[in-house]
Design a protein around this motif. Structure first.
Motif, PDB file in Angstrom:
ATOM      1  N   UNK A 279     -21.961-105.105  37.989  1.00  0.00           N
ATOM      2  CA  UNK A 279     -21.901-104.548  39.342  1.00  0.00           C
ATOM      3  C   UNK A 279     -21.178-103.205  39.348  1.00  0.00           C
ATOM      4  N   UNK A 280     -20.073-103.131  38.615  1.00  0.00           N
ATOM      5  CA  UNK A 280     -19.314-101.891  38.492  1.00  0.00           C
ATOM      6  C   UNK A 280     -20.137-100.816  37.789  1.00  0.00           C
ATOM      7  N   UNK A 281     -20.812-101.190  36.700  1.00  0.00           N
ATOM      8  CA  UNK A 281     -21.617-100.215  35.953  1.00  0.00           C
ATOM      9  C   UNK A 281     -22.793 -99.711  36.789  1.00  0.00           C
ATOM     10  N   UNK A 282     -23.424-100.593  37.548  1.00  0.00           N
ATOM     11  CA  UNK A 282     -24.533-100.186  38.406  1.00  0.00           C
ATOM     12  C   UNK A 282     -24.065 -99.201  39.469  1.00  0.00           C
ATOM     13  N   UNK A 283     -22.910 -99.481  40.069  1.00  0.00           N
ATOM     14  CA  UNK A 283     -22.369 -98.575  41.083  1.00  0.00           C
ATOM     15  C   UNK A 283     -22.054 -97.205  40.474  1.00  0.00           C
ATOM     16  N   UNK A 284     -21.447 -97.199  39.289  1.00  0.00           N
ATOM     17  CA  UNK A 284     -21.120 -95.926  38.636  1.00  0.00           C
ATOM     18  C   UNK A 284     -22.381 -95.155  38.254  1.00  0.00           C
ATOM     19  N   UNK A 285     -23.389 -95.879  37.758  1.00  0.00           N
ATOM     20  CA  UNK A 285     -24.637 -95.223  37.394  1.00  0.00           C
ATOM     21  C   UNK A 285     -25.282 -94.567  38.618  1.00  0.00           C
ATOM     22  N   UNK A 286     -25.298 -95.290  39.725  1.00  0.00           N
ATOM     23  CA  UNK A 286     -25.906 -94.741  40.949  1.00  0.00           C
ATOM     24  C   UNK A 286     -25.100 -93.572  41.502  1.00  0.00           C
TER      25      UNK A 286
ATOM     26  N   UNK B 204     -23.553 -82.691  31.650  1.00  0.00           N
ATOM     27  CA  UNK B 204     -22.956 -83.551  30.621  1.00  0.00           C
ATOM     28  C   UNK B 204     -22.400 -84.818  31.260  1.00  0.00           C
ATOM     29  N   UNK B 205     -21.701 -84.666  32.378  1.00  0.00           N
ATOM     30  CA  UNK B 205     -21.139 -85.818  33.081  1.00  0.00           C
ATOM     31  C   UNK B 205     -22.229 -86.823  33.450  1.00  0.00           C
ATOM     32  N   UNK B 206     -23.308 -86.342  34.053  1.00  0.00           N
ATOM     33  CA  UNK B 206     -24.374 -87.240  34.511  1.00  0.00           C
ATOM     34  C   UNK B 206     -25.049 -87.931  33.334  1.00  0.00           C
ATOM     35  N   UNK B 207     -25.351 -87.190  32.266  1.00  0.00           N
ATOM     36  CA  UNK B 207     -26.013 -87.785  31.111  1.00  0.00           C
ATOM     37  C   UNK B 207     -25.161 -88.864  30.465  1.00  0.00           C
ATOM     38  N   UNK B 208     -23.874 -88.595  30.288  1.00  0.00           N
ATOM     39  CA  UNK B 208     -22.983 -89.585  29.673  1.00  0.00           C
ATOM     40  C   UNK B 208     -22.832 -90.803  30.574  1.00  0.00           C
ATOM     41  N   UNK B 209     -22.663 -90.573  31.873  1.00  0.00           N
ATOM     42  CA  UNK B 209     -22.454 -91.688  32.801  1.00  0.00           C
ATOM     43  C   UNK B 209     -23.692 -92.566  32.913  1.00  0.00           C
ATOM     44  N   UNK B 210     -24.853 -91.958  33.080  1.00  0.00           N
ATOM     45  CA  UNK B 210     -26.089 -92.740  33.235  1.00  0.00           C
ATOM     46  C   UNK B 210     -26.411 -93.491  31.951  1.00  0.00           C
ATOM     47  N   UNK B 211     -26.336 -92.804  30.810  1.00  0.00           N
ATOM     48  CA  UNK B 211     -26.637 -93.455  29.537  1.00  0.00           C
ATOM     49  C   UNK B 211     -25.644 -94.563  29.223  1.00  0.00           C
ATOM     50  N   UNK B 212     -24.356 -94.282  29.393  1.00  0.00           N
ATOM     51  CA  UNK B 212     -23.330 -95.266  29.064  1.00  0.00           C
ATOM     52  C   UNK B 212     -23.407 -96.497  29.940  1.00  0.00           C
ATOM     53  N   UNK B 213     -23.527 -96.316  31.249  1.00  0.00           N
ATOM     54  CA  UNK B 213     -23.559 -97.463  32.155  1.00  0.00           C
ATOM     55  C   UNK B 213     -24.856 -98.252  32.032  1.00  0.00           C
ATOM     56  N   UNK B 214     -25.975 -97.560  31.801  1.00  0.00           N
ATOM     57  CA  UNK B 214     -27.229 -98.272  31.566  1.00  0.00           C
ATOM     58  C   UNK B 214     -27.132 -99.123  30.306  1.00  0.00           C
ATOM     59  N   UNK B 215     -26.461 -98.613  29.283  1.00  0.00           N
ATOM     60  CA  UNK B 215     -26.280 -99.377  28.049  1.00  0.00           C
ATOM     61  C   UNK B 215     -25.400-100.596  28.280  1.00  0.00           C
ATOM     62  N   UNK B 216     -24.337-100.443  29.046  1.00  0.00           N
ATOM     63  CA  UNK B 216     -23.473-101.578  29.368  1.00  0.00           C
ATOM     64  C   UNK B 216     -24.267-102.669  30.088  1.00  0.00           C
ATOM     65  N   UNK B 217     -25.088-102.274  31.052  1.00  0.00           N
ATOM     66  CA  UNK B 217     -25.902-103.242  31.785  1.00  0.00           C
ATOM     67  C   UNK B 217     -26.864-103.952  30.836  1.00  0.00           C
ATOM     68  N   UNK B 218     -27.493-103.193  29.933  1.00  0.00           N
ATOM     69  CA  UNK B 218     -28.418-103.800  28.965  1.00  0.00           C
ATOM     70  C   UNK B 218     -27.693-104.768  28.035  1.00  0.00           C
ATOM     71  N   UNK B 219     -26.541-104.385  27.535  1.00  0.00           N
ATOM     72  CA  UNK B 219     -25.788-105.246  26.618  1.00  0.00           C
ATOM     73  C   UNK B 219     -25.508-106.600  27.264  1.00  0.00           C
ATOM     74  N   UNK B 220     -25.148-106.579  28.525  1.00  0.00           N
ATOM     75  CA  UNK B 220     -24.778-107.827  29.195  1.00  0.00           C
ATOM     76  C   UNK B 220     -26.009-108.650  29.567  1.00  0.00           C
ATOM     77  N   UNK B 221     -26.992-108.023  30.184  1.00  0.00           N
ATOM     78  CA  UNK B 221     -28.133-108.772  30.702  1.00  0.00           C
ATOM     79  C   UNK B 221     -29.109-109.200  29.611  1.00  0.00           C
ATOM     80  N   UNK B 222     -29.170-108.481  28.489  1.00  0.00           N
ATOM     81  CA  UNK B 222     -30.123-108.798  27.430  1.00  0.00           C
ATOM     82  C   UNK B 222     -29.598-109.822  26.438  1.00  0.00           C
ATOM     83  N   UNK B 223     -28.343-110.216  26.569  1.00  0.00           N
ATOM     84  CA  UNK B 223     -27.759-111.153  25.609  1.00  0.00           C
ATOM     85  C   UNK B 223     -27.081-112.292  26.365  1.00  0.00           C
ATOM     86  N   UNK B 224     -27.590-113.500  26.145  1.00  0.00           N
ATOM     87  CA  UNK B 224     -27.114-114.639  26.916  1.00  0.00           C
ATOM     88  C   UNK B 224     -25.623-114.871  26.744  1.00  0.00           C
TER      89      UNK B 224
END
Length: 389
Positions: free
Chosen positions: A74-81, A42-62
């Motif tokens: 940078x923080x979200x990428x580190x947490x995802x990894x 559960x921890x891994x699924x929530x962390x990977x999904x949540x942080x990947x979504x944060x990265x998408x929200x920022x990078x996909x919208x100018x």
């Protein structure tokens, strides 16, 4: 986790003493292993999904591509990894006390966790001290100092990763695979020194650099920011009319980041104390109950990787809109046109420029939060007023 027969290793991927191949002293009943596995899954699924979504929200919208948000990426990428590459493999190692993943991954596992933890906490520190962002220490306390440019932001992020790799390199360099009573172990075989003092001081230095020092810096920075915002207002601005909304929005951002930092500190404190104690009292690793203690403390530490997306979603309007858009395929999630406008349209802005002292008085509406940064002149508009690509 530590070991009874080899020197204690205070890194993220240490192991326990074993007796036989496949079955060790610390092997647990199947039902207990299943419960721990479910908790970590559960921890891994929530962390990977949540942080990947944060990265998408920022990078996909100018509109979201701002200096503060690049640090958040940078923080979200580190947490995802951390969740993807450390939580799973270290759980398997800690629950079986046998290393199944080969020599190369042993090197990686002793390098990467310390690296990404350093990146996580120093990304938070950079946000607290950022000179461009209107919510940062320098921008609020010293608003007319030069701002941090986009190339400067990239240089800071690259510097954080390089320093993190250098700090973790000794553990990687001395990593090795050993056979301990028929069981394969991934350990850090430090060179012999006088009473293990070099090893002890290295571990204490790592914990100080990736935990206590940056937390002290952020505590100081946010204390001064809080005093400035809540007691004296923002230098160069008058907190009345529309500017009062601006001040309240900045306070909301500071509260968000303080929650992020406090959550991180609480999650990691027991884990670091565990290894500090182990450096002075190694026999604690020989007790069978220590496996359950370690799995609980390690889960708490790893859980820090999944809380930030939840915090952003709960406390920030634009991230909340981004999550609704990202999960629009779910039947219980219905994004609105307002959600799309939050991420894709620049808000209206009325600006009066007071040329004296190069200050600007701004009239804005809406939420200023981690996603809402700008690249104004010194003493210029706060982040969130305009977008920066």
């Amino acid at each position: 986790m530590g070991t009874c027969t080899v020197e204690t290793d205070a890194n993220i991927s240490s192991g326990l003493e074993s007796n036989t191949t496949g079955i060790t002293t610390f092997s647990m009943p199947g039902w207990q292993l299943a419960l721990w596995a479910a908790a970590y899954l559960v921890l891994v699924l929530v962390a990977v999904t949540g942080n990947a979504t944060v990265i998408w929200i920022i990078l996909a919208h100018q509109r979201m591509r701002t200096v503060t948000n690049y640090f958040i990426v940078n923080l979200a990428l580190a947490d995802l990894c951390m969740a993807a590459f450390n939580a799973v493999f270290n759980f398997v190692y800690a629950s079986h006390n046998i290393w199944y993943f080969g020599r190369a991954f042993c090197y990686f596992q002793n390098l990467f966790p310390v690296t990404v933890m350093f990146v996580s906490i120093y990304s938070m520190t950079a946000i607290a001290a950022d000179r461009q962002e209107a919510e940062g220490y320098i921008a609020i306390v010293h608003p007319f100092q030069p701002r941090l440019s986009a190339p400067g932001t990239r240089a800071v992020i690259a510097g954080i990763w390089l320093v993190a790799l250098a700090l973790a390199f000794p553990q990687c360099f001395y990593s090795t695979i050993i056979m301990d009573q028929g069981a394969t172990k991934c350990v850090v075989a430090w060179p012999e020194d006088n009473g293990g003092k070099v090893l002890l001081w290295y571990h204490l230095a790592v914990i100080a650099l990736i935990y206590f020092l940056p937390l002290a810096v952020m505590f100081f920075a946010y204390s001064v920011i809080g005093f400035t915002l809540w007691r004296r207002g923002v230098p160069g601005y008058h907190a009345h009319g529309a500017n009062s909304q601006y001040l309240q929005a900045k306070k909301k951002f500071v509260k968000t980041m303080v929650v992020v930092v406090v959550t991180f500190a609480i999650c990691w404190l027991p884990y670091h104390l565990y290894f500090i104690l182990g450096n002075f009292q190694e026999d604690i690793y020989c007790h069978k109950f220590i496996q359950q203690v370690y799995l609980a403390l390690f889960w708490l530490a790893m859980s820090s990787t999944m809380y930030n997306p939840i915090i952003y979603c709960c406390l920030n309007r634009r991230f909340r809109s981004g999550f609704r858009i990202a999960f629009r395929c779910c039947p219980w999630v219905t994004p609105t046109e307002e959600d799309k406008m939050e991420l894709n349209h620049t808000p209206s802005l009325s600006r009066r420029v007071n040329r004296c002292h190069t200050k600007e008085t701004l009239f804005i509406s809406g939420d200023v939060a981690p996603s809402e940064a700008t690249s104004g002149q010194a003493g210029g508009p706060p982040d969130g007023v305009t977008s920066e690509s």
